[in-house]
Design a protein around this motif. Structure first.
Motif, PDB file in Angstrom:
ATOM      1  N   LYS A 131      41.438  45.216  37.379  1.00  0.00           N
ATOM      2  CA  LYS A 131      42.863  45.663  35.713  1.00  0.00           C
ATOM      3  C   LYS A 131      42.806  46.421  35.353  1.00  0.00           C
ATOM      4  CE  LYS A 131      43.037  40.075  34.251  1.00  0.00           C
ATOM      5  NZ  LYS A 131      42.546  39.854  33.471  1.00  0.00           N
ATOM      6  N   GLY A 132      41.993  47.774  35.749  1.00  0.00           N
ATOM      7  CA  GLY A 132      41.548  49.133  34.879  1.00  0.00           C
ATOM      8  C   GLY A 132      40.411  48.916  33.970  1.00  0.00           C
ATOM      9  N   THR A 133      41.142  48.334  32.675  1.00  0.00           N
ATOM     10  CA  THR A 133      40.575  47.928  31.982  1.00  0.00           C
ATOM     11  C   THR A 133      39.255  46.989  31.853  1.00  0.00           C
ATOM     12  OG1 THR A 133      41.916  47.096  30.545  1.00  0.00           O
ATOM     13  CG2 THR A 133      41.420  50.074  30.342  1.00  0.00           C
ATOM     14  N   ALA A 134      39.613  46.122  33.105  1.00  0.00           N
ATOM     15  CA  ALA A 134      38.601  44.740  33.347  1.00  0.00           C
ATOM     16  C   ALA A 134      38.567  44.083  34.149  1.00  0.00           C
ATOM     17  CB  ALA A 134      39.204  43.711  32.792  1.00  0.00           C
ATOM     18  N   LEU A 135      37.435  43.887  34.680  1.00  0.00           N
ATOM     19  CA  LEU A 135      37.120  43.143  36.006  1.00  0.00           C
ATOM     20  C   LEU A 135      36.984  41.897  36.472  1.00  0.00           C
ATOM     21  CD1 LEU A 135      34.928  46.159  37.513  1.00  0.00           C
ATOM     22  CD2 LEU A 135      37.330  45.714  38.131  1.00  0.00           C
ATOM     23  N   VAL A 136      37.904  41.003  37.430  1.00  0.00           N
ATOM     24  CA  VAL A 136      37.897  40.183  37.317  1.00  0.00           C
ATOM     25  C   VAL A 136      37.178  39.270  38.636  1.00  0.00           C
ATOM     26  CG1 VAL A 136      39.290  37.640  37.030  1.00  0.00           C
ATOM     27  CG2 VAL A 136      39.725  39.604  35.481  1.00  0.00           C
ATOM     28  N   LEU A 137      36.394  38.103  38.590  1.00  0.00           N
ATOM     29  CA  LEU A 137      35.853  37.419  39.579  1.00  0.00           C
ATOM     30  C   LEU A 137      36.673  36.221  39.493  1.00  0.00           C
ATOM     31  CD1 LEU A 137      32.081  37.797  40.229  1.00  0.00           C
ATOM     32  CD2 LEU A 137      34.105  39.149  41.583  1.00  0.00           C
ATOM     33  N   HIS A 138      37.392  35.441  40.855  1.00  0.00           N
ATOM     34  CA  HIS A 138      38.226  34.319  40.612  1.00  0.00           C
ATOM     35  C   HIS A 138      38.017  33.992  41.530  1.00  0.00           C
ATOM     36  CE1 HIS A 138      42.158  35.512  38.877  1.00  0.00           C
ATOM     37  NE2 HIS A 138      41.864  37.043  38.403  1.00  0.00           N
ATOM     38  N   TYR A 139      37.725  32.600  41.802  1.00  0.00           N
ATOM     39  CA  TYR A 139      36.914  31.580  42.444  1.00  0.00           C
ATOM     40  C   TYR A 139      38.128  30.023  42.965  1.00  0.00           C
ATOM     41  CZ  TYR A 139      34.187  29.993  38.473  1.00  0.00           C
ATOM     42  OH  TYR A 139      34.304  28.947  36.905  1.00  0.00           O
ATOM     43  N   ARG A 140      38.758  30.531  42.215  1.00  0.00           N
ATOM     44  CA  ARG A 140      40.568  29.056  42.372  1.00  0.00           C
ATOM     45  C   ARG A 140      40.484  28.582  43.368  1.00  0.00           C
ATOM     46  NH1 ARG A 140      43.049  27.070  38.963  1.00  0.00           N
ATOM     47  NH2 ARG A 140      42.897  28.756  36.903  1.00  0.00           N
ATOM     48  N   GLY A 141      40.208  27.851  43.425  1.00  0.00           N
ATOM     49  CA  GLY A 141      40.211  26.910  45.212  1.00  0.00           C
ATOM     50  C   GLY A 141      39.135  26.633  45.562  1.00  0.00           C
ATOM     51  N   ALA A 142      38.193  27.184  44.921  1.00  0.00           N
ATOM     52  CA  ALA A 142      36.521  26.572  44.984  1.00  0.00           C
ATOM     53  C   ALA A 142      35.932  26.788  43.864  1.00  0.00           C
ATOM     54  CB  ALA A 142      35.923  28.541  46.458  1.00  0.00           C
ATOM     55  N   PRO A 143      35.579  25.912  43.788  1.00  0.00           N
ATOM     56  CA  PRO A 143      35.002  25.605  42.416  1.00  0.00           C
ATOM     57  C   PRO A 143      33.281  25.872  42.901  1.00  0.00           C
ATOM     58  CG  PRO A 143      35.720  23.978  43.347  1.00  0.00           C
ATOM     59  CD  PRO A 143      36.398  25.005  43.891  1.00  0.00           C
ATOM     60  N   GLU A 144      33.201  25.260  43.576  1.00  0.00           N
ATOM     61  CA  GLU A 144      31.619  24.906  43.842  1.00  0.00           C
ATOM     62  C   GLU A 144      30.542  27.039  43.965  1.00  0.00           C
ATOM     63  OE1 GLU A 144      33.953  25.836  47.985  1.00  0.00           O
ATOM     64  OE2 GLU A 144      33.934  24.398  46.275  1.00  0.00           O
TER      65      GLU A 144
END
Length: 245
Positions: A122-135
């Protein structure tokens, strides 16, 4: 208890989270869509509140504008690292993308080795997504912890199937305070609706103005009222818009 009990929209300001509140989650964050009736209700309420309606989200304001086009709203994006006090006014940014460059490099390398994780920049934030792989929740948390190790001035937050990092000093509670500091929100009592752990910062901040917090969904919360899901939020907003029309 219904969210609208004893709420007088003539004296209040309305703050709404986006994902999980106005729209349902999707595996692809850009695939969400707000229902036309809800969009129409937001426009009516924005007018009746004299503009005192804001979207408060972890998303960038540019992304919110994309989903809500052609209408624009006051907004706090990236948990308040981006602020727009009124529709059409300039977006203020309180952090720089380069502040996260060491973390950006480390996370990109980690995601390259685990293809089910997705890195959103996001430029001023970084996000790790694991939707679809909750493990992968533990793996995402460890990767983020390793990426920020030894770096000062950063804040890591867990959300709905995400782990996010951004410069410290801002959260949705501080974003709420920043918007409440001036027109069209100053002097009003805030109503805040949100579903995520990141919205708890705003719920706790509401006491400064004797505000009303509405938790969307299950889970422990500092909010005093609750709506079951996005559909219930939609019904509430549509009912309020009908009353004000």
């Amino acid at each position: 208890m219904q969210a609208h009990d004893t709420i007088d929209f003539r004296k209040q300001a309305l703050f709404l989270d986006f994902d999980g509140t106005l729209v349902d989650f999707a595996d692809d964050p850009m695939a969400v869509a707000i229902r036309p009736a809800t969009f129409a209700s937001l426009r009516i309420l924005q007018d009746r509140l004299d503009g005192a309606l804001a979207i408060v989200s972890g998303r960038r304001i540019a992304d919110l504008d994309h989903f809500l086009a052609p209408w624009t709203f006051s907004a706090a994006g990236v948990h308040g690292l981006e602020l727009r006090q009124a529709p059409g006014s300039q977006v203020r940014r309180v952090a720089r993308p380069e502040d996260l460059e060491p973390v950006r490099i480390a996370l990109a390398a980690g995601v390259a080795t685990e293809g089910r994780l997705r890195l959103e920049d996001k430029g001023t934030a970084l996000v790790l997504h694991y939707r679809g792989a909750p493990e992968l929740a533990g793996s995402a948390s460890r990767l983020m912890e390793d990426a920020v190790a030894g770096l000062d001035g950063l804040k890591v937050m867990a959300g709905n199937n995400i782990v996010e990092v951004h410069p410290a000093g801002m959260d949705k509670g501080e974003a709420l305070a920043a918007l409440m500091a001036s027109a069209p929100f100053a002097g009003r009592v805030p109503i805040y609706a949100g579903d995520d752990t990141t919205d708890e910062f705003a719920f706790r901040a509401l006491a400064r103005w004797n505000g009303i917090g509405i938790k969307v969904g299950e889970g422990q919360t500092a909010a005093t009222r609750r709506l079951r899901d996005v559909a219930a939020v939609e019904r509430w907003l549509n009912e309020e818009a009908a009353r004000q029309a």
